[in-house]
Design a protein around this motif. Structure first.
Motif: not given
Length: 701
Positions: A538-542, A528-532
């Motif tokens: 069309g954009v991927i956000r981390l 749970g430290n990262l969320l994608v």
């Protein structure tokens, strides 16, 4: 202990009601009303004794103490008998003092008259017979201390402590303490793993000449390995050179014990080796083992054995003659080669297929197209949602059975299983609300109003800790409908919100740069430290979930992003977009592709179902479009006639087709892969409301 007894009584009542034992239930209610032990609640027992004393009910007091002595005190060892006698003496003195303080001398004399035969021979009562005849007993040196508040409180506390120690929990009541203990140990282990992981990350030296683009990616994510350095190196050293060096991971597989994550790999073929040598090096699968595994699922060992023989040794003609589902067209990989040619090594040696298809069952309780089909983290339950807003919660092990049916007045667009406890289901609607539904109790626990300006809840993701969840809310399209087809060229506005599941309150709203846009898909990493997220632009956000801010973002697809998942080692992210591409991204090098593969049009949507008289139904992707096995070496995708399984390679093409599941007459719109047991189950859901469960056996070499 009292709380554990109450919970156990509640579970017993629910069990009797479920089994239809109404007579036993009535008798239980009657016995509980007459329960003199008050459910092992010591405070209630003390209150009962005090009530008898205050009401001058000497007969009731003596009878109740006699019951406690017969039920509890008589089972004690002889060494505790003196303590019980002292407590009984103090209780009777407490009663006598109360009668004198309240001025009821008749009750005082009644006590000594009824107890004369029992008490006159006891030394501690010898001087008490003159008590009714003393004008001011509270001033008498022999009795003054018993009239003080301190003596009464000391006696009641002593009696309370004695009863508390006396009550021993039956084994049935220990489950609550065991659950709390296991939960505490699990949380402690997770914290220790994170500490070890952080220490390993800090001590790792960066390689010379590495042009890493870090952006705002936190230190604990750099060079992050899902298994840790030592374990990951060991796993990679055991893999053949033909396997991918960046395996991906099914999000559900993080909840499995480490022992369940068995590597599935293709056996290496040595150049110039003979067929006999290759056969010797290959590990055989026992027929009895396969029969036992599938017998637990189907309840029919004989049928399971036949199915294994068909898929392991019989020819396609033999399979057709025995009524098994066989894909009539030869399977081809993305490069156009058939599996016969792609699965042969040097010298024409056949390479062992990674899976055996053991069975395929159908769940047909839905009557319209499926939008979502998800397995919970334990692999015991499935939740499926159709376009009519009907949700079915069902199990498939050992038999297929519907557990609950949820009907919604408002349109539903998304669902997600909670992680802790895994019986809870999050339901996102098209009117700006999210419901928390208990699948065991079959009732709504909460209904949260998310947003009025952004009523479409497109995606839900629950943190692995279970303490919070992320929801994506989007505004209505220009036409005012929830699912307009085709999509608007300009993405609609959206919000990404974090909610606390315990307080049922919104914690924060994430910043969506460069503009607030609708988020179509979300996924957490294992801790749970990262969320994608994948968005309509069309954009991927981390996102860094410790700082609650965006770590990096990049344009991933021409068109919308439909599905995103972390890889098995969590160093990369896989995505599928409207442009029909399946891409692997390195999260340590912003926007850098590790592989780029075009998928067939029927794998990415929009999905079209044509019927008679020119009828045509079009559905945009809502659920998961791809799912990995437990080791991330194989991926399941949608197709027009059933699920397709590819091997993820490090070569060109990046995907190599290995198995067609088939079985569908309408386009498959969402998939899931459950690897919670040795025989993994692939779920494929289609536009005609049918869900196929294909049971696979991994070929271990």
């Amino acid at each position: 202990m009292g709380s554990a007894v109450e919970r156990t009584d509640k579970h017993v009542r629910e069990y009797l009601l479920y089994r239809g034992f109404t007579g036993t239930l009535k008798q239980l209610d009657s016995d509980m009303k007459a329960d003199k032990e008050k459910g092992f609640r010591v405070d209630k027992i003390i209150d009962q004794l005090q009530q008898l004393v205050q009401n001058f009910d000497l007969s009731g007091l003596m009878e109740y103490w006699l019951y406690l002595d017969r039920r509890l005190f008589s089972r004690l060892e002889d060494m505790y008998r003196s303590t019980v006698n002292k407590l009984r003496t103090s209780l009777y003195r407490y009663y006598v003092i109360n009668t004198i303080q309240k001025g009821n001398l008749e009750k005082t004399q009644e006590f000594f008259q009824r107890q004369a035969l029992d008490l006159q021979g006891q030394v501690e009562w010898r001087d008490w017979f003159i008590l009714p005849f003393i004008p001011a007993p509270e001033q008498n040196p022999a009795f003054g201390q018993y009239f003080s508040r301190q003596w009464a409180d000391t006696f009641l506390v002593s009696l309370h402590n004695f009863l508390s120690v006396l009550f021993q929990c039956p084994v049935l009541l220990n489950f609550d303490a065991e659950v709390q203990k296991m939960t505490s140990l699990t949380e402690e282990n997770d914290q220790l793993r994170q500490m070890i992981f952080a220490l390993q990350t800090e001590s790792r030296d960066q390689k010379d000449g590495d042009q890493m683009v870090q952006h705002k990616l936190p230190l604990y994510v750099q060079n992050m390995d899902r298994l840790g350095d030592t374990e990951l190196d060991l796993v990679w050293s055991q893999r053949p050179s033909s396997a991918t060096t960046t395996p991906s991971r099914n999000f559900l597989s993080t909840f499995l014990p480490q022992g369940k994550r068995t590597l599935v790999k293709a056996p290496p073929i040595t150049l110039g080796s003979s067929p006999s040598q290759a056969a010797v090096g290959r590990k055989e699968t026992s027929v009895n083992q396969v029969t036992a595994d599938v017998g637990r699922r189907s309840g029919n060992p004989r049928r399971s054995s036949e199915r294994f023989l068909l898929y392991s040794g019989a020819s396609p003609q033999t399979q057709e003659s025995k009524g098994e589902d066989v894909d009539p067209t030869p399977a081809k990989n993305l490069s156009g080669e058939s599996p016969d040619s792609s699965s042969r090594g040097e010298g024409g040696l056949p390479v062992e297929q990674p899976f055996i298809k053991l069975s395929q069952e159908e769940y047909g309780e839905h009557h319209s197209s499926i939008m979502h089909c998800r397995v919970d983290s334990s692999g015991r339950r499935v939740a499926s949602l159709d376009v009519d807003g009907v949700i079915k919660v069902w199990s498939f092990n050992p038999i297929m059975q519907t557990k609950a049916t949820i009907m919604s007045k408002s349109p539903l667009l998304s669902l997600e299983w909670a992680t802790k406890p895994d019986r809870l289901l999050l339901l996102g609607s098209g009117v700006g609300t999210v419901r928390l539904y208990d699948t065991d109790a079959k009732k709504n626990l909460y209904e949260m109003n998310i947003s009025e300006t952004h009523p479409r809840i497109l995606s839900l993701a629950c943190s692995p800790s279970g303490s919070s969840f992320v929801c994506s809310a989007a505004a209505l399209s220009r036409s005012g409908s929830a699912d307009s087809v085709p999509r608007l060229p300009i993405p609609v506005s959206g919000q990404l919100l974090l909610w606390d599941t315990k307080t049922v309150k919104q914690q924060l709203q994430f910043s969506l740069d460069p503009e607030p846009v609708a988020i179509n898909c979300t996924a957490f990493n294992h801790n749970g430290n990262l969320l994608v997220t994948g968005a309509a632009d069309g954009v991927i956000r981390l996102f860094d979930m410790q700082r609650y801010e965006s770590a990096m973002s990049w344009r991933a697809h021409d068109g919308e992003v439909y599905s995103v998942e972390f890889s098995y080692d969590e160093n990369t992210v896989f995505s599928v977009g409207e442009d029909g591409k399946f891409i692997q991204w390195n999260i340590h090098r912003c926007g850098v592709k590790q592989s780029d593969q075009a998928l067939p049009p029927d794998a990415t949507g929009p999905f079209v179902l044509s019927g008679y008289s020119g009828y045509k139904q079009v559905q945009v992707p809502r659920g998961r479009l791809f799912a990995f096995d437990s080791e991330g070496q194989h991926v399941l995708t949608c197709s027009s006639a059933g699920g397709l399984i590819y091997r993820v390679t490090n070569d060109e093409p990046a995907l190599e087709r290995v198995l067609s599941l088939g079985g569908h007459k309408a386009p498959v719109v969402t998939v899931d892969w459950c690897s919670a047991v040795d025989c993994g189950t692939c779920l494929t859901a289609s536009m005609d409301g049918k869900i196929k469960l294909s049971t696979l056996l991994a070929q271990k070499s």
